[in-house]
Design a protein around this motif. Structure first.
Motif, PDB file in Angstrom:
ATOM      1  N   GLU A   4      12.296  -7.829   3.291  1.00 17.68           N
ATOM      2  CA  GLU A   4      11.903  -8.989   2.494  1.00 17.68           C
ATOM      3  C   GLU A   4      11.182  -8.572   1.216  1.00 17.68           C
ATOM      4  N   GLN A   5      10.312  -7.529   1.318  1.00 16.06           N
ATOM      5  CA  GLN A   5       9.517  -7.121   0.162  1.00 16.06           C
ATOM      6  C   GLN A   5       9.119  -5.654   0.315  1.00 16.06           C
ATOM      7  N   VAL A   6       9.134  -4.919  -0.798  1.00 16.46           N
ATOM      8  CA  VAL A   6       8.663  -3.535  -0.822  1.00 16.46           C
ATOM      9  C   VAL A   6       7.338  -3.500  -1.558  1.00 16.46           C
ATOM     10  N   TYR A   7       6.323  -2.882  -0.932  1.00 21.53           N
ATOM     11  CA  TYR A   7       4.969  -2.914  -1.478  1.00 21.53           C
ATOM     12  C   TYR A   7       4.632  -1.712  -2.360  1.00 21.53           C
ATOM     13  N   VAL A   8       5.379  -0.634  -2.285  1.00 24.01           N
ATOM     14  CA  VAL A   8       4.984   0.611  -2.961  1.00 24.01           C
ATOM     15  C   VAL A   8       5.975   0.954  -4.065  1.00 24.01           C
ATOM     16  N   GLU A   9       5.593   1.929  -4.915  1.00 26.50           N
ATOM     17  CA  GLU A   9       6.462   2.367  -6.004  1.00 26.50           C
ATOM     18  C   GLU A   9       6.238   3.856  -6.258  1.00 26.50           C
ATOM     19  N   ALA A  10       7.168   4.464  -6.961  1.00 24.58           N
ATOM     20  CA  ALA A  10       7.082   5.890  -7.274  1.00 24.58           C
ATOM     21  C   ALA A  10       5.844   6.179  -8.104  1.00 24.58           C
ATOM     22  N   GLY A  11       5.167   7.307  -7.787  1.00 27.14           N
ATOM     23  CA  GLY A  11       3.955   7.685  -8.489  1.00 27.14           C
ATOM     24  C   GLY A  11       2.691   7.190  -7.830  1.00 27.14           C
ATOM     25  N   GLN A  12       2.822   6.297  -6.864  1.00 27.92           N
ATOM     26  CA  GLN A  12       1.656   5.726  -6.183  1.00 27.92           C
ATOM     27  C   GLN A  12       1.165   6.679  -5.102  1.00 27.92           C
ATOM     28  N   GLU A  13      -0.155   6.862  -5.031  1.00 29.76           N
ATOM     29  CA  GLU A  13      -0.736   7.679  -3.977  1.00 29.76           C
ATOM     30  C   GLU A  13      -1.120   6.777  -2.811  1.00 29.76           C
ATOM     31  N   ILE A  14      -0.668   7.151  -1.609  1.00 30.09           N
ATOM     32  CA  ILE A  14      -0.908   6.309  -0.439  1.00 30.09           C
ATOM     33  C   ILE A  14      -1.554   7.141   0.661  1.00 30.09           C
ATOM     34  N   GLU A  15      -2.150   6.447   1.606  1.00 29.76           N
ATOM     35  CA  GLU A  15      -2.749   7.066   2.773  1.00 29.76           C
ATOM     36  C   GLU A  15      -1.977   6.628   4.016  1.00 29.76           C
ATOM     37  N   THR A  16      -2.169   7.352   5.098  1.00 27.86           N
ATOM     38  CA  THR A  16      -1.552   6.964   6.365  1.00 27.86           C
ATOM     39  C   THR A  16      -1.991   5.551   6.724  1.00 27.86           C
ATOM     40  N   GLY A  17      -1.027   4.706   7.043  1.00 27.57           N
ATOM     41  CA  GLY A  17      -1.325   3.315   7.384  1.00 27.57           C
ATOM     42  C   GLY A  17      -1.136   2.352   6.240  1.00 27.57           C
TER      43      GLY A  17
END
Length: 545
Positions: free
Chosen positions: A116-129
């Motif tokens: 339905e929706q993607v929350y992230v994008e290239a270049g974004q730093e994310i953490e587990t969870g």
């Protein structure tokens, strides 16, 4: 006019001479007068720790890429057992075997989860969870309902397997009794089969011999007629010669005799030629038939050979079944138990699939299972998730690798699990710690003809300060000292065979202190005497003013 021109040229020469003298004097002053150099200091602390040295090789930092896949198994339940084991009646005989039952092939069927929706994008730093994407409520509820139904279906198959186990026990008892009777008629069955195949071979051999005899007769007759034809052709030739040479008016009788002889010879030649043509046709036919008969005989012999093998196998099988009736019974029961256990495992797997679904997908959301910087997002709104589909890729900066080439003679220091020291030009004397994690295949260096190994070192990237393609020096430790005081090698000054360092005291004053040095790794050096932990030492450099 000429006099005026001479005076102007003389003035120009004087001016140039004066200019040359001024430039020369300035150059001499510049060379002779000393330059003033400025002293610069770089501060370092006396540290207590470990020093090591060994084999050093160059490489570059490689930041690993991690791909998060959608690896949930949402496929339709089909079971892992291909068949249900039991007894089947074929042609009046009870045969122990595998009766088609549940297929072992699994497929995604029509089960799909829609994004339905993607929350992230290239270049974004994310953490587990960190939430990555959200699925449609309809698709999530639909798949979960299907997985719950799979649990019910798997439980039903398991109960059926238990029932089949009891039926197999009864069938195995009947098969045991039947196998015990095989020995009474198995030999007669074998003899009858081999006898019929032997008769077919003998019939084929007889037909081939008869045809070969007919061929031989035709060939002999052909040879006789070819001889006779040659003789008659000679008679015809002579008769014609005689008729042509005989005077018909003076020797009419002999001329008539010669003509009659020629006519008879010609008629016989024509007859013989026709018969020879027919014989050759017959011989060709006989040859083809012989070839066919030889093929038929070869096939009959092959059928006899194969038939004997098949019949012998069947005889041995029946004797084996008779001699091993009890063992066959036991195998049937073991297989039945195995099928029941497999059905139980399928049921438990269906339960696990449902539990994993509920663990991974919470409130329609799939979250990141590792930390890092996203390099690419593969999923998009409206996509349907399939098995092992790639969702995102990340640069995992928590640990990086460095790959270097090591000679075979130095490989002992690069054993998997060994600790290494890593330095980078960007961080001066700072030492990072790594571990040997992989050794590649041997390769021959074409320049040195030495055997080289590709060794991969993993470095914990604390603070994420190491980046892709940074130049690094990897030292595989061969010697090491523990818990010693050390400073940078460049901070040590040698004068008259003694070692000194410049130290900045608490009041800011710079003084020289004599020190006793020890072990060095080439970058840092042990201080045995003369300094204390925490002292500030200076590395001196000169800069021209």
């Amino acid at each position: 006019m000429k006099h005026i021109e001479f005076k102007n040229r003389t003035g120009q020469i004087i001016f140039l001479l004066l200019l040359s003298i001024i430039i020369g004097v300035a150059s001499i002053i510049t060379v002779v007068l000393p330059r003033e150099d400025k002293t610069l200091y770089r501060e370092s602390q006396v540290i207590r720790g470990n020093l090591a040295r060994g084999v050093t090789e160059s490489g570059s930092v490689d930041v690993g890429t991690v791909i998060q896949n959608f690896d949930l198994d949402i496929s339709e339940f089909t079971g892992s057992g291909s068949f249900t084991f039991g007894m089947e009646r074929q042609g009046g005989d009870m045969v122990m075997g595998m009766i088609p039952g549940v297929s072992d092939s699994g497929s995604m069927s029509d089960r799909q989860l829609e994004i339905e929706q993607v929350y992230v994008e290239a270049g974004q730093e994310i953490e587990t969870g960190t939430p990555i994407l959200k699925l449609t409520q309809e698709s999530v509820e639909g798949i979960r309902t299907d997985l719950a139904q799979d649990v019910t279906d798997a439980d039903l198959v398991y109960q059926q397997a238990l029932t089949s186990q009891k039926q197999t026990e009864a069938d195995a008892e009947g098969e045991y009794k039947l196998n015990s009777l095989y020995a009474d008629y198995s030999q007669a069955e074998y003899d009858e089969t081999v006898s019929a195949l032997t008769e077919a071979v003998e019939a084929a051999e007889k037909t081939l011999v008869e045809m070969q005899a007919e061929l031989a007769g035709a060939q002999a007759e052909l040879a006789e007629k070819e001889v006779l034809l040659a003789e008659e052709k000679k008679v015809l030739e002579n008769a014609l010669f005689t008729a042509e040479g005989t005077d018909k008016e003076n020797a009419l009788y002999w001329w008539i005799i010669a003509q009659q002889t020629a006519d008879e010879a010609r008629e016989l030649v024509d007859t013989l030629e026709d018969e020879i043509v027919q014989l050759r046709v017959d011989i060709e036919d006989y040859g083809e038939k012989i070839t066919e008969n030889e093929t038929a005989l070869a096939l009959a012999r092959k059928e006899l050979e194969n038939g004997e093998i098949t019949a012998r196998g069947e005889l041995d099988k029946r004797k084996y079944n008779a001699e091993n009736a009890q063992e066959i019974y036991d195998v049937a029961m073991e297989q039945s138990v195995f099928e029941a256990e497999t059905a139980k495992e399928d049921y438990e797997q269906a339960v696990r699939k449902l539990e994993e679904f509920d663990t991974v997908i919470k409130e329609q959301v799939i979250s990141a299972d590792t930390s890092g910087v996203i390099t690419e997002v593969y999923a998009a709104a409206g996509d349907y998730l399939t098995g092992n589909m790639e969702l995102i890729s990340l640069n995992n900066y928590d640990e990086v690798t460095i790959t270097v080439s090591v000679e075979e003679d130095d490989l002992e220091a690069a054993a998997p699990g060994n600790t290494v020291n890593v330095t980078l030009a960007a961080f001066g004397d700072e030492v990072f710690t790594g571990t040997v994690t992989e050794i590649g295949d041997a390769e021959i260096d074409s320049n040195t003809n030495k055997t080289m190994y590709s060794v991969t070192v993993t470095v914990q990237n604390t603070g994420r300060v190491l980046y892709q393609d940074m130049t690094a020096e990897v030292t595989f430790v061969t010697d090491e000292v523990s818990q010693v005081l050390y400073i940078p090698v460049r901070a040590v000054i040698q004068e008259n065979g003694e070692d000194y360092v410049k130290v900045r005291e608490k009041d800011g004053k710079i003084v020289s202190k004599e020190v006793t040095t020890g072990f060095t790794d080439g970058i840092n050096i042990e201080i045995k005497e003369g300094l204390s932990e925490g002292d500030t030492v200076l590395t001196e450099t000169k800069a021209s003013a």
